[in-house]
Design a protein around this motif. Structure first.
Motif, short mmCIF file in Angstrom:
data_model
loop_
_atom_site.label_atom_id
_atom_site.label_comp_id
_atom_site.label_asym_id
_atom_site.label_seq_id
_atom_site.Cartn_x
_atom_site.Cartn_y
_atom_site.Cartn_z
N PRO A 85 -7.31 -103.58 -3.49
CA PRO A 85 -7.41 -103.77 -2.05
C PRO A 85 -6.03 -103.85 -1.39
O PRO A 85 -5.77 -103.15 -0.42
CB PRO A 85 -8.15 -105.09 -1.91
CG PRO A 85 -8.89 -105.26 -3.19
CD PRO A 85 -8.01 -104.65 -4.24
N GLN A 86 -5.16 -104.69 -1.93
CA GLN A 86 -3.85 -104.88 -1.33
C GLN A 86 -2.86 -105.25 -2.42
O GLN A 86 -3.22 -105.86 -3.41
CB GLN A 86 -3.85 -106.05 -0.35
CG GLN A 86 -4.74 -105.92 0.83
CD GLN A 86 -4.62 -107.12 1.74
OE1 GLN A 86 -4.44 -108.24 1.27
NE2 GLN A 86 -4.70 -106.87 3.04
N LEU A 112 -1.44 -95.11 -7.92
CA LEU A 112 -1.95 -96.31 -7.27
C LEU A 112 -2.38 -96.05 -5.83
O LEU A 112 -1.63 -95.45 -5.05
CB LEU A 112 -0.87 -97.39 -7.27
CG LEU A 112 -1.29 -98.72 -6.68
CD1 LEU A 112 -2.30 -99.41 -7.58
CD2 LEU A 112 -0.09 -99.61 -6.44
N SER A 113 -3.57 -96.54 -5.48
CA SER A 113 -4.05 -96.43 -4.10
C SER A 113 -4.51 -97.79 -3.59
O SER A 113 -4.97 -98.62 -4.36
CB SER A 113 -5.21 -95.44 -4.02
OG SER A 113 -4.84 -94.20 -4.56
N LEU A 114 -4.41 -97.97 -2.28
CA LEU A 114 -4.77 -99.25 -1.67
C LEU A 114 -5.95 -99.07 -0.73
O LEU A 114 -5.90 -98.24 0.18
CB LEU A 114 -3.55 -99.79 -0.91
CG LEU A 114 -2.26 -99.84 -1.75
CD1 LEU A 114 -1.05 -100.14 -0.89
CD2 LEU A 114 -2.41 -100.88 -2.85
N GLU A 116 -7.48 -101.53 1.15
CA GLU A 116 -7.58 -102.48 2.26
C GLU A 116 -8.99 -103.07 2.37
O GLU A 116 -9.47 -103.30 3.47
CB GLU A 116 -7.18 -101.81 3.57
CG GLU A 116 -5.76 -101.24 3.59
CD GLU A 116 -4.69 -102.30 3.42
OE1 GLU A 116 -4.96 -103.47 3.72
OE2 GLU A 116 -3.58 -101.96 2.95
N ARG A 121 -12.98 -96.42 2.73
CA ARG A 121 -11.66 -95.94 2.33
C ARG A 121 -11.65 -95.71 0.81
O ARG A 121 -11.11 -94.71 0.34
CB ARG A 121 -10.64 -97.01 2.72
CG ARG A 121 -9.24 -96.72 2.35
CD ARG A 121 -8.31 -96.72 3.58
NE ARG A 121 -7.01 -96.18 3.19
CZ ARG A 121 -6.82 -94.92 2.86
NH1 ARG A 121 -7.83 -94.07 2.91
NH2 ARG A 121 -5.63 -94.49 2.50
N LEU A 125 -10.62 -92.35 -1.21
CA LEU A 125 -9.56 -92.40 -2.21
C LEU A 125 -10.05 -91.86 -3.55
O LEU A 125 -9.32 -91.16 -4.25
CB LEU A 125 -9.05 -93.83 -2.38
CG LEU A 125 -8.25 -94.37 -1.20
CD1 LEU A 125 -7.95 -95.85 -1.38
CD2 LEU A 125 -6.95 -93.58 -1.03
N ALA A 127 -12.27 -89.59 -4.06
CA ALA A 127 -12.29 -88.13 -3.99
C ALA A 127 -10.88 -87.57 -4.17
O ALA A 127 -10.66 -86.64 -4.95
CB ALA A 127 -12.88 -87.67 -2.66
N ALA A 128 -9.94 -88.17 -3.46
CA ALA A 128 -8.55 -87.69 -3.57
C ALA A 128 -8.03 -87.86 -4.99
O ALA A 128 -7.33 -87.00 -5.53
CB ALA A 128 -7.66 -88.46 -2.59
N ILE A 129 -8.40 -88.96 -5.59
CA ILE A 129 -7.95 -89.25 -6.95
C ILE A 129 -8.53 -88.26 -7.95
O ILE A 129 -7.84 -87.78 -8.84
CB ILE A 129 -8.35 -90.70 -7.32
CG1 ILE A 129 -7.38 -91.67 -6.67
CG2 ILE A 129 -8.38 -90.89 -8.84
CD1 ILE A 129 -7.84 -93.11 -6.74
#
Lengths: 345, 345
Positions: A85-86, A112-114, A116, A121, A125, A127-129
DNA sequence: GACAAAAATGATTGCGCTATCATTTTGGCA
DNA sequence: TGCCAAAATGATAGCGCAATCATTTTTGTC
């Protein structure tokens, strides 16, 4: 002194020398490209003297393999993605640290993705990953958008959910029970004779479950749900101070303040001191997370210890085992928790 | 309840359905693969009705692009890599958060590595990172192994160094002057009349420069270098307490304790309170970093504010500009710092 | 020293996508 | 309506590597 603007224009494409490829190394070493490839990735099936020749050629040319090409050809990216999350939250930062360390030790890199705290979100993420074809994915929590679950399953990529517990993970899980923590805190405080509770609580999903656990035990004892002051994320000392102030200013009387994080507890401690309340004499204070400072404040903070770094480490281990085709003893690892009784409660 | 071991064996390769590719989408949409590619990456040069057909086919097939293939073909990976020493250090966690947020907002992903303050490790990480062909790299600090610099230059990839200042960055830089911070702290404390300083200082390179700045001003005034207690990383409240204890137990007298981080300062505050020393009456305390708690402890901690998140954000902006071919106003951005005078000093 | 088995090396092909250039279609205007 | 430029779409090739199968070399055994 800044240099002139001319210095900082992007280099024109022509002056970017074509980078060194396997073929170049092969030519220099007098071998075929595929042998060079093997010498680098599986040196044990290549003659030592050949490996040495390849090493020398690599050194000479400054060759750096292209993992985009390698990953495309081999379907193994040596990449693990994580969503937390953060990072402003020290809890997750520790887990990411453990995850990153363990992955690096095994030659994997961390994307690494956040999120929030937003499932929407998170879904984007994921999908992007997935477009990076990671060998594994680490998620925080167990509540995901339906889309997220579907995408993960259809990608058939190893997944570890963390920081929570459920009998039905997407795939694997490394976590602990927030509900039981809530129960444990309640029993502990009731056992010490406290009855008039106040909560200073963060607005997050897992904290909410701890609260349910806490209140369920109170209910068993015929006690009503205690007054609570809800705070936004990330939790800070400041919010803890404000939380206690709000509770006290409401005119109610308390003998114990339960906080959803140690940072909040530290704030409660501070505010109590300012108001001349002794802890735990006038007011007991309970934290959560056992952050590094909890044991060393005055009074020290009674908290619930979570091995935050081990969550990351074990998530990495679970993925690495699955990637290597090693069977796991169990897909669900409960790292547990320990209530640490200190001075504040 | 863990399921049986049979449940957690890796799926056999045969049951992994071949994933949906651009070609599949093209077939479903009745278009050529290249048109589908354009409809997804540059929809403005494709007829709206064609884009719609592609969108529908993507939806239907659940297509997720393969960025390994895309990156290999286009030489743009939409990936930015960052190396920070530790995530356990709240300072860097904030910067990574700012970096990650800003990159995500522009469709870039973050590859994160942890160097543990080792230039040797950093050098290896840079090699590993370059294999992913990132569009940009963010480093912490300006002192790198010679090998690191060489690799970065020969890869001709945009680089941003952070958290420090030099007229000769590898490429671009977003940071501030540690030396001047040290000087500023010294002048501030001397101005308030403090003369008998003690340092509680972390064993890191940038902290060492702040110390040089601090001591250079003392030297101007004919004052000797103050006694210092050196602590390992990451800094914690506990280490701050121990640091002050060590200094006081040495038998020397102090009127101001200067710390290399707010966490240490908080520990010093705590230990002072335990020992019945009033702050700033008996002992002034100075921190660094202006972490979230600094303004809200009692007494509040005088510190040096750094916009940690902005460092990440601006590093991302610098890279994005360079990648887009936009000229930068300057390759060196000094984000500056602000001494925040509060109650403790 | 001859032979088979094993080890080492090589040739070919394709991973999934986009750059480049070629072709077709569309629309504007006389 | 016919023509041309511009817009839209398509065909081909190649990014750099490893999987697969084919070939050569080495090793051990009698």
């Amino acid at each position: 002194m800044p240099s002139s603007a001319a210095d900082v224009f992007p280099p024109s494409s022509s002056d970017a020398p074509r980078s060194v490829t396997l073929k170049d190394v092969a030519r220099v070493a007098g071998l075929s490209p595929i042998t060079v490839s093997r010498a680098l990735s599986t040196p044990d099936i290549v003659r030592p003297q050949t490996v040495a020749r390849v090493r020398a050629a690599v050194e000479l040319t400054g060759y750096i393999p292209n993992l985009l090409a390698g990953g495309l050809a081999s379907k193994r990216s040596r990449l693990v993605a994580a969503i937390v999350p953060q990072l402003s939250n020290a809890m997750f930062a520790e887990t990411v640290q453990g995850l990153g360390d363990q992955l690096a030790a095994h030659g994997y890199q961390l994307l690494l993705s956040l999120s929030e705290y937003s499932p929407q979100r998170e879904s984007e993420l994921v999908a992007a990953i997935l477009s990076r074809k990671p060998d594994g994915i680490v998620l925080t929590g167990i509540n995901h958008a339906p889309e997220t679950r579907k995408r993960l399953l259809s990608a058939s990529v190893p997944v570890v959910e963390t920081w929570d517990l459920t009998p039905t993970p997407v795939d694997m899980l490394v976590g602990f029970s927030h509900f039981r923590i809530g129960e444990t805190i309640a029993r502990y405080l009731l056992g010490k004779g406290y009855r008039r509770f106040g909560l200073v609580w963060a607005d997050d999903e897992r904290a909410a479950v701890r609260r349910q656990g806490f209140e369920s035990v109170l209910a068993e004892q015929g006690l009503a749900s205690p007054p609570a002051c809800e705070e936004p994320l990330p939790t800070t000392l400041e919010l803890g101070r404000r939380g206690l102030a709000t509770l006290l200013d409401s005119g109610q009387a308390f003998d114990a303040i339960v906080c959803s994080s140690d940072a909040l507890a530290q704030g409660v401690l501070t505010e109590a001191r300012v108001r001349g309340l002794s802890v735990p004499g006038d007011l007991a204070v309970m934290g959560f997370g056992d952050l590094d400072f909890a044991a060393h404040t005055v009074p020290s903070i009674s908290s619930v210890h979570i091995d935050k770094r081990a969550i990351g480490r074990q998530a990495a281990d679970a993925l690495l085992a699955r990637i290597a085709g090693r069977p796991l003893a169990t897909p669900i690892i409960d790292v547990g928790f320990t209530l640490v009784a200190r001075e504040s409660a």
